[in-house]
Design an enzyme around this catalytic site. Structure first.
Site, PDB file in Angstrom:
ATOM      1  CB  CYS A 144       6.678  59.185 -71.243  1.00 58.10           C
ATOM      2  SG  CYS A 144       8.236  60.056 -71.022  1.00 58.10           S
ATOM      3  CD  GLU A 205      -7.215  63.434 -73.636  1.00 58.57           C
ATOM      4  OE1 GLU A 205      -6.373  63.569 -72.735  1.00 58.57           O
ATOM      5  OE2 GLU A 205      -6.938  63.402 -74.842  1.00 58.57           O
ATOM      6  CD  GLU A 211      -4.094  69.740 -80.696  1.00 66.88           C
ATOM      7  OE1 GLU A 211      -3.069  70.223 -81.221  1.00 66.88           O
ATOM      8  OE2 GLU A 211      -5.004  70.419 -80.201  1.00 66.88           O
ATOM      9  CG  ASP A 257      17.687  52.084 -68.451  1.00 64.19           C
ATOM     10  OD1 ASP A 257      17.445  52.608 -69.558  1.00 64.19           O
ATOM     11  OD2 ASP A 257      18.639  51.309 -68.266  1.00 64.19           O
ATOM     12  CG  HIS A 283       9.819  55.967 -70.820  1.00 57.69           C
ATOM     13  ND1 HIS A 283       9.312  56.787 -71.810  1.00 57.69           N
ATOM     14  CD2 HIS A 283       8.888  55.006 -70.621  1.00 57.69           C
ATOM     15  CE1 HIS A 283       8.123  56.324 -72.182  1.00 57.69           C
ATOM     16  NE2 HIS A 283       7.848  55.255 -71.473  1.00 57.69           N
ATOM     17  CG  ASN A 303       5.580  52.254 -71.618  1.00 57.87           C
ATOM     18  OD1 ASN A 303       5.786  53.469 -71.544  1.00 57.87           O
ATOM     19  ND2 ASN A 303       6.395  51.441 -72.257  1.00 57.87           N
TER      20      ASN A 303
END
Ligand SMILES: *[C@@H]1O[C@H](CO)[C@@H](O)[C@H](O)[C@H]1NC(C)=O
Ligand SMILES: *[C@@H]1O[C@H](CO)[C@@H](O)[C@H](O)[C@H]1NC(C)=O
Ligand SMILES: *[C@@H]1O[C@H](CO)[C@@H](O)[C@H](O)[C@H]1NC(C)=O
Ligand SMILES: *[C@@H]1O[C@H](CO)[C@@H](O)[C@H](O)[C@H]1NC(C)=O
Ligand SMILES: *[C@@H]1O[C@H](CO)[C@@H](O)[C@H](O)[C@H]1NC(C)=O
Length: 435
Positions: A144, A205, A211, A257, A283, A303
């Site tokens: 993340c 990218e 991967e 959170d 996160h 996300n």
């Protein structure tokens, strides 16, 4: 003998059923879920957990929540997804990337809240969505922190060059260990930016594809497509400053959170969960916009759990309710060299009254050491850390000025330069070396 064995077997199976409280009316639903997410429907216990039982618990939680949603008692809807057979503890372990201690070498400059406000008032907007403006790449990635860092950089590059180029998350995962990141275990977007500066840029990218695992660093500087000159922190614990930064600068990487079950099964709507904590930094996500729906204000976050979660991979999160779920943590440091005295200020622009301010000292090559910490509500409970020397530190009395959290340092006895920084944490948290 054979009969007795069979009986024992039946009895055993019955006992198991009773013990595990499985509802046979959910059999078909369970089989559909297993098929969809490619899990064996005859799952036994794994890691000491009966998967069907966990799934049923989650299923019922979602049903009950959605019933309240239909009655207008909740602002968002939940849905069963691929996390359905995970216990809350397992989910927390999977979803969060424990962040390494901060490694601040120089003075990371913080944006000025008043300058942000001024620039944003000139824009006079009440909503923005960088997805509509072609600033956001679609995608999925398990790391993340790398994902939110590249998301912010991609948007800045789009702003400068007009081109949207997906940047390499894998390069950050593989190569940013020297600046303090931990690959698949965890990291911070700020440490990723520091790596990109030191590496003279980051690849696309396309030349360094993702991967889903950590491998040796294969960066090739001649393939860099975007470089970074500088980065800044948004003033902590200040939702207005965060809004102004998103409006005037672009998408911002934040830590939130995500450890609650409701987050796990979020489907759509404006998320609000009373169990969410501003103290948990679990996160990293990317704030890609804000807006309102009726009187309900929200942030739009990107996300990294794939398009099957939430609103096609995005969530709308309650805005202007005390930075709901978004970490308050300050993250600022000042380098002090030998022979200097300095007054450090913890840049709080908030009415926070709960929690602790902690001051840390870090010497090159060592982890951060807690010097002292005290409750935001006063100095009555100062805790001293291992790095504390009474002749070198003093805390300024608090005034009504919310920025008056100061530390006075004299470093005449230091052998090397040290970086001092402050953090805000839950007053219940005792963790040393854990800003
Ligand atoms: C800001 O926008 C609102 C409507 O969106 C408008 O009524 C107001 O006059 C604007 N203010 C300025 C200073 O332009
Ligand atoms: C780096 O990329 C350039 C340009 O594609 C290539 O010529 C060179 O061989 C690469 N270097 C390494 C070490 O792979
Ligand atoms: C602090 O609280 C007061 C009164 O509740 C409010 O007027 C003020 O805007 C708050 N300041 C910040 C920075 O939130
Ligand atoms: C702080 O504010 C309180 C209430 O507003 C006031 O009574 C007090 O005198 C102020 N203290 C200082 C040092 O300004
Ligand atoms: C700290 O602990 C107390 C008592 O256990 C609890 O009431 C309080 O809510 C906790 N504070 C936070 C911020 O979690």
């Amino acid at each position: 003998m054979i009969i007795r064995l069979t009986c024992a077997g039946v009895l055993w199976a019955l006992l198991l059923q009773l013990a595990s409280c499985i509802d046979p009316s959910l059999d078909a639903e369970w089989r559909r879920w297993c098929l969809k997410f490619n899990k064996p429907s005859k799952q036994g216990r794994s890691a000491g957990v009966n998967r069907r039982e966990v799934w049923e618990g989650n299923y019922q939680l979602i049903q009950a929540h959605n019933q309240r949603y239909t009655q207008g008692q909740e602002t968002y809807d939940m849905a069963m997804n691929g996390f359905g057979d995970l216990t809350e503890e397992e989910f927390v372990e999977r979803a969060q990337s424990p962040l390494p201690a901060r490694h601040l070498r120089s003075t990371p400059l913080m944006l000025s809240a008043s300058e942000l406000r001024e620039a944003a008032s000139r824009l006079n907007i009440s909503s923005i969505d960088y997805r509509d403006m072609g600033y956001i790449t679609p995608g999925l990635c398990g790391s993340c922190w790398a994902y939110s860092a590249t998301g912010a950089l991609e948007a800045q590059w789009k702003r400068r060059s007009g081109r949207l180029v997906p940047l390499s998350k894998q390069q950050l995962v593989d190569c940013s260990q020297p600046t303090g990141n931990k690959g698949c275990i965890g990291g911070r977007p700020s440490l990723a930016y520091t790596y990109v500066i030191q590496n003279g840029g980051i690849q696309a990218e396309e030349t360094y594809p993702y991967e889903m695992r950590e491998a040796g660093c294969r960066a090739n500087r001649s393939l860099n497509v975007v470089s970074v000159k500088d980065w800044k922190y948004v003033p902590p614990a200040n939702e207005q400053a965060l809004e102004d930064a998103v409006a005037t600068i672009g998408p911002v990487a934040v830590v939130i959170d995500t450890t609650t079950r409701n987050f796990q099964f979020y489907r759509r709507g404006v998320f609000y969960d009373p169990k969410c904590s501003i103290w948990k930094q679990a996160h990293a996500v990317l704030l890609v916009g804000f807006g309102s729906e009726g009187s309900q204000e929200y942030w739009t976050i990107k996300n990294s759990w794939g398009v099957n979660w939430g609103e096609k991979g995005y969530m709308r999160l309650t805005k202007n309710q005390g930075l709901h779920c978004v970490s308050w943590a300050a993250d600022t440091g000042v380098a002090v060299t030998r022979g200097q005295s300095a007054t450090l200020q913890c840049p709080l622009e908030t009415n926070l009254t709960e929690g602790m301010i902690s001051w840390y000292k870090q010497i090159s090559g060592e982890g951060p050491n807690l010097v002292l910490s005290y409750a935001l509500s006063g100095y009555s409970e100062i805790r001293y850390g291992v790095g504390f020397h009474p002749d070198r530190f003093s805390v300024q009395p608090k005034t009504n000025d919310s920025q008056a959290h100061q530390l006075l340092i004299s470093t005449t006895e230091e052998t090397d330069s040290a970086t001092y920084y402050c953090g805000i944490s839950d007053r219940n948290e005792t963790g040393q070396n854990r800003p």
